[in-house]
Design an enzyme around this catalytic site. Structure first.
Site, mmCIF file in Angstrom:
data_model
loop_
_atom_site.group_PDB
_atom_site.id
_atom_site.type_symbol
_atom_site.label_atom_id
_atom_site.label_comp_id
_atom_site.label_asym_id
_atom_site.label_seq_id
_atom_site.Cartn_x
_atom_site.Cartn_y
_atom_site.Cartn_z
ATOM 1 N N GLY A 32 0.883 -1.168 0.000
ATOM 2 C CA GLY A 32 0.000 0.000 0.000
ATOM 3 C C GLY A 32 0.916 1.213 0.000
ATOM 4 O O GLY A 32 1.916 1.225 0.726
ATOM 5 N N ALA A 33 0.602 2.196 -0.819
ATOM 6 C CA ALA A 33 1.539 3.315 -0.972
ATOM 7 C C ALA A 33 1.874 3.959 0.375
ATOM 8 O O ALA A 33 3.043 4.199 0.690
ATOM 9 C CB ALA A 33 0.942 4.353 -1.916
ATOM 10 N N ARG A 104 -9.769 -4.670 -5.302
ATOM 11 C CA ARG A 104 -9.944 -3.802 -4.141
ATOM 12 C C ARG A 104 -11.312 -3.124 -4.096
ATOM 13 O O ARG A 104 -11.639 -2.517 -3.084
ATOM 14 C CB ARG A 104 -8.812 -2.777 -4.089
ATOM 15 C CG ARG A 104 -8.847 -1.752 -5.191
ATOM 16 C CD ARG A 104 -7.539 -0.999 -5.363
ATOM 17 N NE ARG A 104 -7.037 -0.345 -4.167
ATOM 18 C CZ ARG A 104 -5.907 0.396 -4.159
ATOM 19 N NH1 ARG A 104 -5.202 0.562 -5.261
ATOM 20 N NH2 ARG A 104 -5.494 0.959 -3.049
ATOM 21 N N ASN A 164 0.472 10.242 -7.017
ATOM 22 C CA ASN A 164 0.250 8.813 -7.206
ATOM 23 C C ASN A 164 -1.008 8.496 -8.013
ATOM 24 O O ASN A 164 -1.890 7.753 -7.569
ATOM 25 C CB ASN A 164 0.127 8.133 -5.842
ATOM 26 C CG ASN A 164 1.353 7.308 -5.501
ATOM 27 O OD1 ASN A 164 2.068 6.853 -6.398
ATOM 28 N ND2 ASN A 164 1.595 7.099 -4.229
ATOM 29 N N ARG A 166 -3.589 6.740 -10.210
ATOM 30 C CA ARG A 166 -3.838 5.338 -10.558
ATOM 31 C C ARG A 166 -4.969 5.274 -11.572
ATOM 32 O O ARG A 166 -6.144 5.449 -11.226
ATOM 33 C CB ARG A 166 -4.232 4.535 -9.306
ATOM 34 C CG ARG A 166 -3.121 4.394 -8.281
ATOM 35 C CD ARG A 166 -2.054 3.416 -8.762
ATOM 36 N NE ARG A 166 -1.012 3.195 -7.773
ATOM 37 C CZ ARG A 166 0.121 3.877 -7.685
ATOM 38 N NH1 ARG A 166 0.375 4.858 -8.528
ATOM 39 N NH2 ARG A 166 1.028 3.589 -6.769
ATOM 40 N N LYS A 225 9.549 13.207 -9.208
ATOM 41 C CA LYS A 225 10.191 11.886 -9.370
ATOM 42 C C LYS A 225 10.396 11.648 -10.852
ATOM 43 O O LYS A 225 9.443 11.787 -11.627
ATOM 44 C CB LYS A 225 9.282 10.770 -8.828
ATOM 45 C CG LYS A 225 8.936 10.875 -7.367
ATOM 46 C CD LYS A 225 7.962 9.777 -6.951
ATOM 47 C CE LYS A 225 6.554 10.038 -7.435
ATOM 48 N NZ LYS A 225 5.559 9.103 -6.895
ATOM 49 N N ASP A 257 7.368 5.319 -3.466
ATOM 50 C CA ASP A 257 7.069 5.384 -2.024
ATOM 51 C C ASP A 257 8.361 5.438 -1.210
ATOM 52 O O ASP A 257 8.459 6.171 -0.220
ATOM 53 C CB ASP A 257 6.236 4.176 -1.594
ATOM 54 C CG ASP A 257 4.961 4.052 -2.414
ATOM 55 O OD1 ASP A 257 4.410 5.100 -2.812
ATOM 56 O OD2 ASP A 257 4.526 2.912 -2.666
#
Ligand code: ATP
Length: 315
Positions: A32-33, A104, A164, A166, A225, A257
């Site tokens: 999990g991040a 999920r 992040n 997704r 990043k 992460d």
């Protein structure tokens, strides 16, 4: 006092050596991040709290047990019986290309609400770290992020967001609508180059414009990043760049992460931007050079290991 509080969804993680549809050996862990960041920070000696909901199942036990074993505070973590602990499958499809498959939707973690996370913010931590994954999990988690960011910012806690994005969870316009309103309350924004547009105003069209707009909006540091090209930190005072550390690629998943954990660790230690970024690219490289999202992350004593010559045996 807690140094860093974070929350989100942590899933059971299965890593397959062969294509999933062929079966074969897998390795069970958790991923999990936010909990990856929490473990990275705890390994570096910081006091970290992770909060989230797990199902009433064995994989939920695994999540909590793993975090506890990594010295992450899970005081406010709880079981929610409305759904199972989520599952993520990693498939090394070809070479360094990893395919990620999520199970999920409807997980216990998707029932998170502000009432689950607000108690975990007192007394105020030094940093609250959230990711753009959590608001994509459902209305309750989105409200939890909004409420936690507001509460933390008004208590004087520095708020860090890793965008992040997704694509399996939502599309870019929805992500931008959810994330842009958080910006005035953020101290640190971490993003990949292609994620900056999800937090910067739509009127900004270049990377430089997007960074300038975020700094103008009050964000103290914008951290970019850049995968194997390293990273960049922009503050109102300076821009600092760092190449990536040269390491053999074992498993690139989790590098982002790990990078965030290193960066926040540097912030907590009062390092200057160049040294913070140096720690971030180092922890990112540890994640890339070892298998698993967080398993290979360094302790504080190990941070200098990558300075050893290739082939060194440590005795
Ligand atoms: P993920 O979502 O897989 O965790 P990300 O896209 O969020 O990754 P990246 O930009 O891929 O994050 O990687 C984060 C940092 O890790 C980079 O800024 C860099 O410092 C380090 N890193 C990534 N890839 C490599 C590599 N091949 N070699 C060395 N360091 C790397």
């Amino acid at each position: 006092m807690i140094d860093v509080a974070t929350f989100g969804e942590t899933m059971a993680a299965l890593r397959a050596l062969d294509p999933i549809r062929l079966g074969g050996a897998t390795r069970l862990s958790v991923a999990g991040a936010e909990s990856n960041v929490a473990i990275g920070l705890a390994r570096l000696g910081h006091r970290v709290r992770w909060t989230g909901l797990v199902g009433a199942d064995e994989t939920g036990e695994l999540v909590v047990r793993t975090l506890r074993a990594e010295a992450v505070d899970v005081t406010y973590c709880r079981v929610d019986r409305r759904g199972p602990t989520g599952l993520i499958l990693f498939e090394r499809r070809v070479g360094e290309l990893t395919r990620v498959i999520y199970h999920r939707a409807g997980s216990a973690a998707s029932f998170l609400t502000p009432a689950d996370v607000l108690p975990a913010l007192g007394p105020p931590p030094r940093i609250l770290h959230v990711t753009g994954i959590t608001p994509a999990l459902g209305p309750g988690p989105a409200e939890a992020v909004e409420a936690a960011v507001t509460a933390a910012a008004s208590a004087g806690t520095a708020v860090s967001l890793d965008v992040n994005y997704r694509s399996a969870l939502w599309d870019r316009p929805r992500a931008a609508r959810a994330l842009r309103p958080l910006v005035p309350r953020l101290s640190v924004v971490v993003a990949s180059e292609d994620e900056l547009e999800l937090v910067a105003p739509a009127s900004a069209t270049t990377e430089a414009d997007r960074v300038a707009a975020l700094l103008e909006a009050g964000v103290a540091e914008v951290v970019i990043k850049r995968g194997a090209d390293g990273g960049t930190v922009h503050t109102t005072a300076a821009t600092v760049r760092s190449p990536a550390r040269q390491v053999p690629v074992a498993d690139p998943v989790g590098a982002g992460d790990a990078f965030v954990a290193g960066y926040l660790s540097g912030l907590l230690d009062g390092l200057d931007p160049a040294a913070r970024l140096g720690r971030a690219v180092t922890t990112g490289a540890f994640a890339v050079a070892s298998s698993g999202d967080w398993e290979g992350l360094p302790t504080r004593d190990e941070l200098s290991l990558l300075d050893s010559l290739p082939g060194t045996t440590l005795r």
